[in-house]
Structure formats: C-alpha cells, structure tokens
Scaffold this motif. Structure first.
Motif, PDB file in Angstrom:
ATOM      1  N   THR A 112      -6.035   7.356  -4.146  1.00 52.64           N
ATOM      2  CA  THR A 112      -6.674   6.081  -4.456  1.00 52.64           C
ATOM      3  C   THR A 112      -7.473   5.601  -3.247  1.00 52.64           C
ATOM      4  O   THR A 112      -6.930   5.487  -2.146  1.00 52.64           O
ATOM      5  N   VAL A 113      -8.770   5.339  -3.500  1.00 55.50           N
ATOM      6  CA  VAL A 113      -9.642   4.822  -2.446  1.00 55.50           C
ATOM      7  C   VAL A 113     -10.199   3.480  -2.892  1.00 55.50           C
ATOM      8  O   VAL A 113     -10.793   3.391  -3.967  1.00 55.50           O
ATOM      9  N   VAL A 114      -9.988   2.437  -2.077  1.00 56.67           N
ATOM     10  CA  VAL A 114     -10.585   1.143  -2.383  1.00 56.67           C
ATOM     11  C   VAL A 114     -11.857   1.041  -1.559  1.00 56.67           C
ATOM     12  O   VAL A 114     -11.812   1.001  -0.329  1.00 56.67           O
ATOM     13  N   LEU A 147       0.898  -1.162   0.000  1.00 60.32           N
ATOM     14  CA  LEU A 147       0.000   0.000   0.000  1.00 60.32           C
ATOM     15  C   LEU A 147       0.927   1.199   0.000  1.00 60.32           C
ATOM     16  O   LEU A 147       1.407   1.627   1.053  1.00 60.32           O
ATOM     17  N   GLY A 148       1.239   1.694  -1.232  1.00 59.28           N
ATOM     18  CA  GLY A 148       2.358   2.617  -1.351  1.00 59.28           C
ATOM     19  C   GLY A 148       2.024   3.921  -2.039  1.00 59.28           C
ATOM     20  O   GLY A 148       0.869   4.236  -2.334  1.00 59.28           O
ATOM     21  N   ALA A 149       3.112   4.684  -2.254  1.00 55.83           N
ATOM     22  CA  ALA A 149       2.991   5.953  -2.962  1.00 55.83           C
ATOM     23  C   ALA A 149       3.134   5.710  -4.454  1.00 55.83           C
ATOM     24  O   ALA A 149       3.835   4.807  -4.890  1.00 55.83           O
ATOM     25  N   PRO A 160      -2.676   5.052  -0.173  1.00 58.59           N
ATOM     26  CA  PRO A 160      -4.117   4.900  -0.428  1.00 58.59           C
ATOM     27  C   PRO A 160      -4.962   4.814   0.845  1.00 58.59           C
ATOM     28  O   PRO A 160      -4.460   4.674   1.951  1.00 58.59           O
ATOM     29  N   THR A 161      -6.282   4.884   0.605  1.00 61.32           N
ATOM     30  CA  THR A 161      -7.276   4.646   1.645  1.00 61.32           C
ATOM     31  C   THR A 161      -7.983   3.335   1.330  1.00 61.32           C
ATOM     32  O   THR A 161      -8.475   3.154   0.216  1.00 61.32           O
ATOM     33  N   GLU A 188      -5.793   3.565  -9.263  1.00 60.48           N
ATOM     34  CA  GLU A 188      -6.954   4.451  -9.267  1.00 60.48           C
ATOM     35  C   GLU A 188      -7.996   3.927  -8.310  1.00 60.48           C
ATOM     36  O   GLU A 188      -7.997   2.746  -7.959  1.00 60.48           O
ATOM     37  N   SER A 189      -8.924   4.776  -7.925  1.00 55.13           N
ATOM     38  CA  SER A 189      -9.923   4.364  -6.939  1.00 55.13           C
ATOM     39  C   SER A 189     -10.808   3.259  -7.490  1.00 55.13           C
ATOM     40  O   SER A 189     -11.063   3.160  -8.693  1.00 55.13           O
ATOM     41  N   ILE A 190     -11.295   2.417  -6.564  1.00 55.63           N
ATOM     42  CA  ILE A 190     -12.136   1.274  -6.906  1.00 55.63           C
ATOM     43  C   ILE A 190     -13.448   1.458  -6.161  1.00 55.63           C
ATOM     44  O   ILE A 190     -13.447   1.705  -4.957  1.00 55.63           O
TER      45      ILE A 190
END
Lengths: 304, 304, 304, 304, 304, 304
Positions: free
Chosen positions: B259-261, B222-224, B240-241, B275-277
């Motif tokens: 990025t938000v999962v 879970l990185g930059a 990310p979140t 990208e966000s999911i």
C-alpha cells in the motif's frame, strides 16, 4: 576510533546550539520544575482524598490542621512555579513587581476555588460509580480509575488555564496523559458529573465545550476538523460542543468547531461525526460486511 | 496451610525452569541493562535540549565542555550495553575480539550521526509548532509533547536498528511506547518535519516508509495487513509507504506492504485503507446514520 | 492575600469531608498498599522469569532456594494486603478470625496455582513469537513486550478475582493499564496462547470470554453494548464471547454480552460488531471513498 | 570572570592527572564497588539476625529457603567484588584463570566458616549483655549497639584478611569505623566473648592479639609505639598482645608490639601503657591535683 | 486524649516561635542547601580522584571534557549556595549587586586555586602512605582513609574560610566531622604533607597553626585553654602553633593560643600540654602505677 | 566448589537459629521500625526549628496549621512504634487493651511536654553560642553543631525513658551516637543551658545527673567505675553527679555513682576523677615530662 572524532562531534553540537530553542547560556530563562508541579498535584489529591494515597495517614480528630498545612505547602510551591512560568513567557515585557502581583492574584483565585472543585470532583466520582457496573465501590474509583485521575488533573489545570498561566497547565495535563492515555487540553470546558470509561486513547481538544452528565468511552476524539492553518488558528474555536446528557461510545470521533451534538444524543462506537447532530439523536454506524469462508484445518496456530 | 504445599510448588517451578527461555543458571547470558539504556536516552535528551530537563543547569559560557563530557558518558555506557546485547545474540558465533570490534564500529558511527540527528529533531519541533494551534511556543513542545518524545526516541533507536543492534532499539522504543502510547518500531523509515499530534494509540510498523512533511494524529495505525505467516514474514515489507506531505487523521488505519499513499494525500479520521491511494487524494469515510429518538424525561442520570 | 482567605478555604474542605467517601478520621478503614501490590507483581515476574529484570542475578546451581525464598516473601506480603482488602470491604460483617481464615484460603489456593500459571504464560510467549515477525527472540518478548506484560498481570489478577478478592485485582490491572494502555478487567476469562500485538488502547471488559489461540491488535475493544443501567448490571454478562482461533485487527470493537464471535473468524480493523458472527467468518469493513483533488503548489508546509 | 580562567584551571588538573594515583584512562583498573560490599555486610547481618533489620520479614516455617537464597546472593556478589579486588592488585602478575581459581577458593573458604562465625557472634552478644547493666535485652544489643556492630564487621573482614584479600577488608572496617567511631584493623586477632562498651574512639591496630573474655571501653587505643619507620614496618608486629580476661577502661592506651598485658589484668581509664604488665595486675593512674578557688559571683554564665 | 490537648500544645509552640532564632515567616532568610554543598564536595572529590568513587567512569582519552564540565557544575552550584549564605548574613547591609560581585570574586578565586590544592592533597596521600605500615597502596588511602577524607574537606573549606564565606565552611567540616569523627575547624592553617592516623576523636581549633610534615593520631586535641570569655574571644588566637615535623600520639592535648610546639618534637599519647615546648623535644607522660592482685578463680565471666 | 557445600552451610545456620535471640518464625515479635523513629526525630526537629532542615519551607503567616499537622503526624507514628515496642517487651504479660491504654498515656504525656522541651533547647542554643567563640550565629549552632544535635535527641529520648518505654530511647540515642560520636544514655538527667563542645567521643552514662550551666568538651566520659557485676547493677546509680556551673575539659573522665563534682568546679583535660570534688575546685593534671633530644638531620620525612 571515537576519540578521533570527538572534537568534530562536539563542534557539530556547539553550532547547533545557535538555534533559538537552545537557550544554553541564557541565565534569565528557566523552566518551571516538572517535579514540583507533579508534587502540587499529589498534594491536591492528598488534600481532596486523604488516606487514599501514600502511607502517611493523619488520624487526628480535627482535620483543619491537615488541610491548612497542606494548603500552605501547595501555595508555597505553586507560587514559586508560577513565577518561573510567568518570567519565562513575560520576563521581557513585565517587571518583577508586576509579575509578583500577578502571581499573588492567580494563586489566591486558584486556592479560593478549590473547595468548590472538590465538590465537583465528588460528583464525577458519583458519575463513574453510577455508570460502571464493574465498579465495586466509590473508593475503588477514587483510588484506581485512570479516567477519574485524568479528569481530576484536567479540572485543576483548567483553573490555571482560565487565568492564562503558561506552561503549567500543559505540564499537568501531559502528566495525566502519560499516565492514563487521556489527553484533555486544559482549555476545554467540561460540565459536572462527567465520566470517561476505560480511559485510554481519549483526546479532548482545547476549545471543546462539554455539558453536564456526559459520558465518553475509550478512544473517543473530540477534535479539530483540520489544523492545516496551524498557528493562525490559535484561539479560534476548532473543537465541538457536546450538550448535556450525551453518551459517546468507544473510538468515535466528533470533529469541528461548529459541530454541536445536541443534548441527550447517543453516538455509537466508531462513528465519525463532522456535522451537528440534533438533540436526542441516536447516531449509528453502518458498513460491516460479513463473509463466511471455509473452516481451517488445524486450529493449533495462526499460520494455516 | 501454605507451608505444607511449599515444597511441591517449589518443585513445580523448578521443573518449569527446564524451559529454554529460563536461562537461570547459564552464566554466559545477560540482558542489557534497561535502566542504563534509559539513562543513555536521558543523556542524549539533555545533550540536545540542555536546561529543559533536570535541575543541573550548566551555565558556563563555553558549551563544549558540557557537550564533550556528556558524549563521553554516553559512549561509555552505550559501549557497555552494546557488548551485552551482542554477546546475548552472537556470543556463540563471534569471539570477544570480533564483538569488541563491532561495538567500536557501531558506537563510532552512532555518535558521528548525532549532530545531524539533532538538526532533524529541531525540524520536527518546527513541524509540531506549525501544525498545532494549541502550542504556545516551541519550548513547550520540546518540554512536554509526548508525540515529540516518541519521535526523539525513535530517531535514536533507528540509528542502532540500521546497524543491526539487537534488543537495545526495542528497549528504547518500548520505553517511549509505555510513556506515550506511541509504538514506532525502530525499523521504520521516517522523513523530516514529522509530527504526531496528541500522540496516543499510534502504531507504526517495522517496514513502514514515511516521507517528509507528514502529519499523523492519535490512534493512527500504519500496520501489516496480516501477520498470519508469523516468523516467515520476518524481513518482508509488510507495512505501508507514506509519501511526502500526507496527513492522516485520528484512528485511521493504513495497512499492507504494497500500500502506497501518494504524496499530498489527506486521509480522514477512522478510514481503513488497505490499497494504494493516488497522489493528492482526499480519502473520506461514509457510513454514519443518524436516528432521532424520543426525548428522555429526566436528564439527571444515564439510567433512564 | 491568600492568608486572609486561608481559614475560609480550610472550612470549605472541612465541610466537604462530611462526604462519605472521605473517611478521614475512621481508623478502621485502610486501603491495601499499592506499592506492596506492585512489589508482589515484581516478585512474581522475577520468580517466573529470573535474570530478566533487575541486576540481582542468583547464579547458584540449585534454583530451589531462590524459588522457595521468593515464594515466602510473596506469601508474606500478599497475606498482609489481602487482610487489609478484606477488612476494608467486609470488616463490618466478618470477625477477625473469619477474615484470617479467608486470607489463608485465598493465599494457599493462589500460590498452588502459580506453577500452572507459569506454564500458561510460557505458551503466551510462544504465541507472541509465532505471531509477530518483528520479534527477534522469545527473550525479547518476555523482556519488553507490553502486550505480554498486560497478559501476565491479568492472569495473576484473575486468580484473585475468581476468589472474590476486592480491590487488589483492580489495583493490579490498573497498574498494567497505566504502563501499557491495555485495560483487561481481571474478571475476563481468557484461554491459552493469547497475544495482543502492539498493545495500546485495548479494552477487555469484565464478563468477556476468550477462547484459545486468539490474537488481537491495538485499539480493540471487547465491550458492553450499553451500560446505561449502571450498577443494576453488576454481575450480568455484558461483554462478548470470542471463540478459539479468532483474530481481531486494530481498532475493531465487539460489543454486547450476547455477541458470540464463532471460532476461526477474522475481524477486520475498524469493524464495529454488535451481533454474533458465525464460525470461520471474515468480517470486513466498507465505506472508504477516495477523492482526487488538485496538486498543492508548495510541499514545504501543511498550511497551503 | 571564571570563564576566562576555565581553560587554565582545566590545564592544571590535566597535568596533575599525570600523577600515578590518577589512573583516569587506564581501562584495566577498577575499584571494587563500595556499595556492593556494604550490601554483602547487610545480607550477612540479615542472615545472622533475621527480622532485626529491614521490614522484609520472611515468616515461612522452614528457614532453609531464606538461608540458601541469601547465601547464593552473598556468594554471587562477593565473587564479583573479589575478582575486581584481585585484578586491581594482581592483574599484572596473575592471569584470568588463576584469579578465578583464587576467587573460588576464597569464596568457598569464607562461606564455609560463616556458621561458626555466627556462633562466635552470639557469644559476643552474651558478653555485651553480661557486661552492660544498661542493656535491657540481648535483642537491644544486636539491634542497636555500635560496639557489637563494629565487632560483627571486624569478624567478617578478618576472614577475608587472613586469606590475603586486598582492599575489601579495609572497605568493610572503614565502613564500620565511619558509623561507630571504632577502628578495628581487619588484621587483628580477637578471641571469643569480646565486648566494646560505648564504642567510640576505639583503635585496634593491625597486629594486635586479643584473648577471650576481654572487655574494653570507649577511647581505648591498642596501638603502635611508633610508626616512624613507615612502610618498612609492614608485616612486623607493632601492636600489643592482650591476654584472656583483661578489662581496659576508657581512654587508656596500650602500645607496642612487645607489650603483653597478662591475663586477668584491669587497666584504669586514661592509663598509658607501653611496657608489659604481669598477669592479674591492676594498673591505675596518678596525677590528679585538686585546687579550691574562690566561689564565683554569678552562676548564670560561663563568662565570669 | 491527645486531641483534647492539641490546641494548647499548638499554642505553646506558636508562642515559642517568637524567639528570634525561629524565623518562620521571614521570607528573606534562607539557609544554604546542605545537600547541594555535600554535592559540591562530591564533585570536587570526583574531579581530583576520578574513578575512585561512584560507577560513572568516564574513559575517554581526553580528560579535559570531564574536567571542564565538572568544574562548570561545581561553579554553578557553588555560586548559588554562596549567594544564599551571603544573603543570610549580609542581606541587611549589602545590596544585590554587591553580593553578586562578591559571589563572583569568591568563586573565581576558589576555582583558580583548585589545581594547587589538588597537588597538596596528593602530598597528603604520600604522607599517609609513608606513615602507615598498614597501608597497602596509595589508592587504598584515597579510597578509604577517613583521616585523608577529613583533610580533603578541610582544605576545601579553608579556601572559603579565608575569603570570609559564612556557614558553608562550617557545613563542610561538620559533614566530615559526622563521617569521620575528625573536627577540623576550617579556620585552622595546616601545612603540607599532613597525616591524621586512625582519624577519630581529633579536634583542631579555629586559630591553630600547623607546619609541614606533621603527623597526629586519634584523639588528639589542638584546643583552647579556656573559652570562658565566650564570644569576646572571637577572632583572638586561642589554639596552639605546631611547627614542622612534629608528631603527636593518641589522645594527647595541646592547648592555648600562646603554646608553641617547636619543630621536630614528639609528644607522647595522653600528654596534656599547656605550655610551649622547645624544638626537638620528646614529651612523655608519667603516672602509671601497677598493682598485682590475686588471680581470679574463674575466667568464664567478668562478674567474679 | 561452593555449591557442593551449600546444603551443609544452610544446615549450620538452620541449627544456629535454635538460639533464643533468633526469633525467625515467631510471628508475635516485631521490632519497632528504626526508620520511623528517625522520622519522628526529623519531624520534631522540623517542628522546633522550621526552615532549618529540608527545602519544604512553609511560609504561611499563621504557623498553627504547620504545628498542628506536624504534631498529628508525630503522634500517629509514635503511637505505632510505641505499640510495637511495648508488645515486644510486655506482650506476654499485658493484654492488647492494657497496651493501648499505656500507648495513649505515654503519647499524651510526651506531646504535652514538647513546648517546654523546645524552650529548654533554645537555652542550650544560647549556651553553645555564649560558650564557643567560633560560633558566628545561633542559627549556625542549630543547623550544624553535632553537640547540639546530640543534646536535642537526648532530651527527646529522655522523656520516653522516664516513662519506661523500651527500645525506642535506645534507638534514638544510638542514632545520634552514630552521627555525632556522642553517646548520652537516655536515662541521664541533664539540667538547662548545657553545651558539649566539639562533640566527639563523649559518653554520659545512664544514671548520671548533671546540673544547670554545665559545659563539657570532646572525649569526656561520665561513666561507671566498674561494671563487673553486670546485670546485677541494673538500676543502681553507677555514674557521677555533676552540679551546676561545672566545666569539664577534653578527654577527662569522671567515674562512679558516688562521685559528686561540686558546683562551679573546673576539671582539666585528661583528668581522671573517681572521687568527689568539693565545690568551686580547680582540678588539674600533672605528669608531663619534657626531654630535649638532638635535632634531626632531615626534616623531609618521618622516617629519620
């Protein structure tokens, strides 16, 4: 400031201790001693590879005294830890005599298998030497390859796992895991002439089956497709079967209890395999796209 | 031969010592003591899981003496290391009284939170037990699961990080990192009932946010997205979140501060997400291609 | 039960000892002492970064005594281990005088290079500080970053590798490997201002060449395409060339001795590169597919 | 049974803690660290007799680096312990600056005297070699004679005693006392070329004065006639004066502050001397009476 | 050469093992653990004199947690060693339940007496301070006087002796004996305010009785007149009775079970007393004869 | 202040190093390793009294493996130390082959004698048990009697002394001396069934001869009348001969090479014997004079 609060913090912990995992005052529950178990592994390594580890180099011409005494020490320590482990799990359902009998049985079976295990490990050394151009000698592998160390510990732990010994196989393989980054569950079944190159980030799950002459690289996972059903899956085959002569390159994952990788197959690094692969296949990965961008002005830092 | 050169080598080092990182003769700069900090972690572990680690098994019926004495020892040692750490960073700008006041404040806040932290950790144990069919008991998890150990250390270090303590949180998490291969930056925010399975090669960056009931596997990052701007990014959300009830399988990467999962999502092993999911998604990976080649003649070695 | 079998188990091992790897009664073969070699690394670290590790903080105003005495101790120990290592490999073909001469030569060359190595390592510290927004100070990097520790050990081991010292470089890098999860073969060639972020699961093969200002992340493999030809490949270039100013993100693999990653290129996480990449390219990965499924009823566990 | 009583036992101790010797919660009082003081003695011994004790044998051709670095380490540690010792005694009456100045003064004086002390100790070695026909070499004396060790520690402790350092001289001489059975109070004044043969059960009191070329044997007491006046006698000369070239054989006692044993005198074993003895005397003991009894029947045991 | 003889040497030992003291293969006989017993003494010393020994300085304001936890640890360890010691002696005649009951009883009685023992020891500290002009403080006595250490160990061991605990009292007093040269049999009865000055070579036999306010010096023996009847004398009073306020100077011996030294008596150094002495006597020694011989020519060595 | 002087102090030591005892840069002189020699003693004690010392309790039914392996380890270590010791003394006059041959010869002779030595030591245990009413069992003597420990070490060291091994016998007996206060020179000749009661302050000189069934007490000296002739006396018989069945009570001294104490004689405590004593004598001491003085007023302190 702290001292005003001390009593309430103490109370907080004291009430947490009601949790069943915290058997603070239960004199009948003991853990096996981790240091003693690591000591058994050290003795076994010393027995199988004398003069490799530690200074104490016995040089008498007859190795039988050394072997016998080391075995007696291993047996003595193993028996004590087995008793603790069985009492921890089965103390409520088995009486002391039954546990003692079980300890004797496990111990005797385990020790009897050791010479054969030794021969299998010498084949693993050969596999590493044949498979790694950077290896200068077989002695170097025995002395310093973490992949070989992880396999050594796994093969010992597995002999206890198949006899349904609780806790100890786990303590053994987690010890190797911590030192090498290779997590081989002691329940896995692994054939002869096995080699893990570079040995870091490898996971081999509990119900994995691996044939002979298999080689895997760093970062390979032989795992479960999903463990969402949790403890309900206990005992179910969840991890793949890898047949003879398979090679799996770095960071590839092979998942699922029904997944079979046929013999002679080669799986490319980074592959993510969740279905069976026929024998003698070559599994490759697509999806790399290359874009050329403008040259950067100054190479002196990453910040431009 | 060496002795002829000794003086010039000594001179070489002596001139290197002009580098600002080498504070050889500066009596006012000290590092906190790494062994003492590891000792604090050991005491905390012993306090939260008595009789799991080490032989010294206190069996008195009233645990309050044990708890109180252990807390006093923890506080004493922590206070000393906090003082060194604050002096190292702030010795030029804060006077001794201000540093002492800060030490008291940090210490008191930290200790007051411990019982709650203990309860959260017991939920993490439950998460591991529910999530791993290979776990035979919760005791096995506490005693030997490296993923749980890394989370234990992270949760403690995080409490110091949020109080802006320098160096010590880093020393703590790097200690866990070295033993488990799990690198959780103490700045990350992680919810309850969290489980890292197999626990090797996991990286969770400083500004990551993770919800409740999240499960991740070995090799997950879970990185930059990029840290090319270096120190200019310090303090910016770069990681990310992850919302509640997300599962991320082995070797997947989720990158980027925006990025938000979404909650309930499952990310397949090896996925590379930047990208966000949306919530309740299933992220899978394509790109495996299988080629069947001719059978090899002899299975006896890898060399054919 | 065991005792009845003891003699036959002893016999089993005694006959296994006929295997050539088990030089039980050969008094002329010794391994270099692993603890002594780790001690040399500790002394070198103490010499280069005094007052960072250990309590013994010399505070005299003239550092030359400290430097000189530490160098003498390093040389004394290194000379002893070099002799053992050379005897182990070359004892059959070189006489004692030739080995002693070689020991002197290696030792002198190695020690003479140390001040320069020190300067290179201070640049690596700068690279880590510039490249990691989470780093609060350069001291933090020296004291606690596993990536920096692995590079420190590699740079020392490399100086012995280029002088064709057997066993010792391997013992050094495997020590760092075990502590950090970073496996840099001492044969690799690595330029200045190098940084490995997060430092776990990284593999850099023996014939890799890396330029200046390169940054790599956790899980990156710089490996061989295939080592099926085993020991026949010994000495052949099997690992890639990475030019200046390249960045390689997490879990990417770059494989093959003819693969050249041109300067200024950025390789995305999870990429699997087996062919050369032109300068200033951006290598990205495709293949993520997102499916939205129905919301789960209860978020309380993973089992629904 | 115990647990019912625990609280009352705890209360018993808690009330005992009101005793002034139990400074349990007084954060301003610390003892000097005994291990550190023993470490200073070990460093001094290593400095004066390099390569005798411990494996770390520096073999560089220029000993100045070794000497300088060892001195810096000794000074660093001594300064820390001096500060604790002075704070313990004088913390109420001296401020920090005054204590620091005193520490510097003591330290500097002490270290400046060391080379001369070294020369005196080499004369003590000569005295032991000349005086003991069982000594095979001077090296044997340095390496293994407890009498020489006790004198070595005394001479160091004495230099601190004359500078009125509290606690540390006592800790030093009691360390030697525990290891050798020789109790030389650091306040005694002892000339050159001094030898204690067999070195067990010897007591030399605080105000004793001993000239050059004196030799004493095991069990000798140079003590006070009476110390019934207790602390009122503090500082008063209570122990004898032994002039040059005196020999005192085993288990003899010479007592009293006004007792002077004139030069060249020999005192027989077991003598009990409480008055002055003129120069060149021979002091012998009377009082043995021999009775012949009947032969015992059976020599096989002591019981007949 | 050795190897030809190995088998016969082994045979020699194997047949020696038939001796009843060599219980090589008797799994039911164990010794109490000497290190654990020394640990109990260390804990007791830490409990009675906190912050004197070791670095771990608990500074919380409420000492009760420290006391309670230390007591629990002492009890836990003592109980285990008591069980081994009782099993060793009484395993043939007492069943496990009886031994457990006895362990509880001894443990409870012992711990209940500790606060009183603490008070008695503080009086012994006062006795040493009042009696030794060289003592600068009471802290110095507690921290470093071997005579006080020997009395401390004796008083603890005695409490176990009076409860007829086997082996452990002996292990305790021999530990103090080895460190101080003071051999106080744990069976002796010793009153309050007791001081042994210089503390080396002192022997106090099993059936000795000593009153209050007694002071003895180095080399004093309170012994048996003869033990030629050996084990037949077991339990018989063989050692003297010393009444209140007696002082015995260095190297004096008082022997015999019927010998009573009346209160207030002073016995000179070197005296050999085998008969009772009335109260308030002064016992002196005769027999020193002084001869003046010719002056020696050269004082430079002992050899003239 | 110190740093200004550092260079001159360093110079002072550097010039002291010209003293011949300081072989700082002589690479051909090494001391035998004291820790290794203590290890040999520990192994021998473990071999002779298995399960008494240390936890490692081998419980196999056949002790031959344990014995053989322990012997091999002893031989390996002894051989190494013998070589160092012989090189230290004879390196100038013997070549390597001659030294190796001597090492083999000493080693083989020593080991062959061990079983007999074991039997002699078991008789010493019997002597202690028969002679000490306070001994509860023979196991207690083996486990904890310092007198027995000193005799054990002496008997081993003596076997090396008679083979003219340098340094090692001295290191052994000084080790026992430091732990027990009993200084038995390894050159003494001591018969069977020997017991030293209380074992502190005993000195037995190099050329002493002691028969069978002798018992001595604490503080006894069997010494030289005078050693004023120093090294000229080396090898001359200077210490007494004690015939069979003699008992010598506490603090007695028997001195002189021509002094013979006839068989069956009993010497009282404190006696000072410098002439031969006929067989079956009883040697007693006169000279105690008793004075009754006035009662003291207050018994509360020693100061009245």
């Amino acid at each position: 400031m702290f001292n005003e609060n001390l009593d309430s913090i103490v109370d907080g912990f004291a009430s947490n201790y009601a949790s069943p995992e915290i058997f603070f005052t239960d004199p009948d529950r003991h853990f096996p001693n981790r240091d003693a178990i690591i000591g058994i592994l050290a003795d076994l390594r010393h027995l199988m590879f004398p003069r490799y580890f530690g200074d104490e180099t016995p040089t008498g011409s007859d190795p039988r005294y050394f072997i016998g005494e080391t075995l007696i020490r291993i047996e003595d320590s193993l028996r004590r830890e087995l008793r603790e482990a069985l009492l921890f799990r089965d103390g409520d359902t088995m009486d002391a005599a039954a546990i003692d009998a079980r300890v004797e049985e496990v111990c005797s079976t385990f020790l009897t298998k050791l010479p054969e295990l030794h021969r299998v490990l010498l084949k693993d050394v050969q596999a590493a030497f044949d498979g790694d151009p950077a290896a200068q000698s077989k002695e170097e592998i025995i002395f310093s390859y973490p992949g070989f160390f992880a396999v050594f510990v796994y093969r010992i732990a597995h002999e206890l796992y198949v006899q349904k010994v609780p806790l100890i196989p786990r303590i053994m393989t987690e010890y190797a895991h911590g030192r090498t980054g290779v997590d081989i569950n002691s329940g896995a079944t692994i054939g002869e002439y096995f080699f893990i190159d570079h040995a870091t980030g490898v996971v081999i799950g509990e119900t994995t089956t691996i044939g002979d002459h298999v080689k895997i690289y760093q970062g390979v996972t032989l795992g479960a497709l999903s463990t969402r059903a949790g403890q309900q899956l206990s005992g179910v085959k969840r991890h793949p079967t890898i047949e003879d002569n398979v090679t799996i390159y770095s960071n590839a994952s092979v998942l699922g209890g029904e997944t079979v990788v046929g013999e002679g197959t080669v799986i490319a690094g980074g592959a993510f395999v969740t279905e069976s692969i026929p024998a003698n296949s070559r599994v490759s990965v697509k999806g790399v796209e290359i874009n050329v961008r403008q040259p950067r002005k100054s190479p002196a830092s990453w910040e431009l």
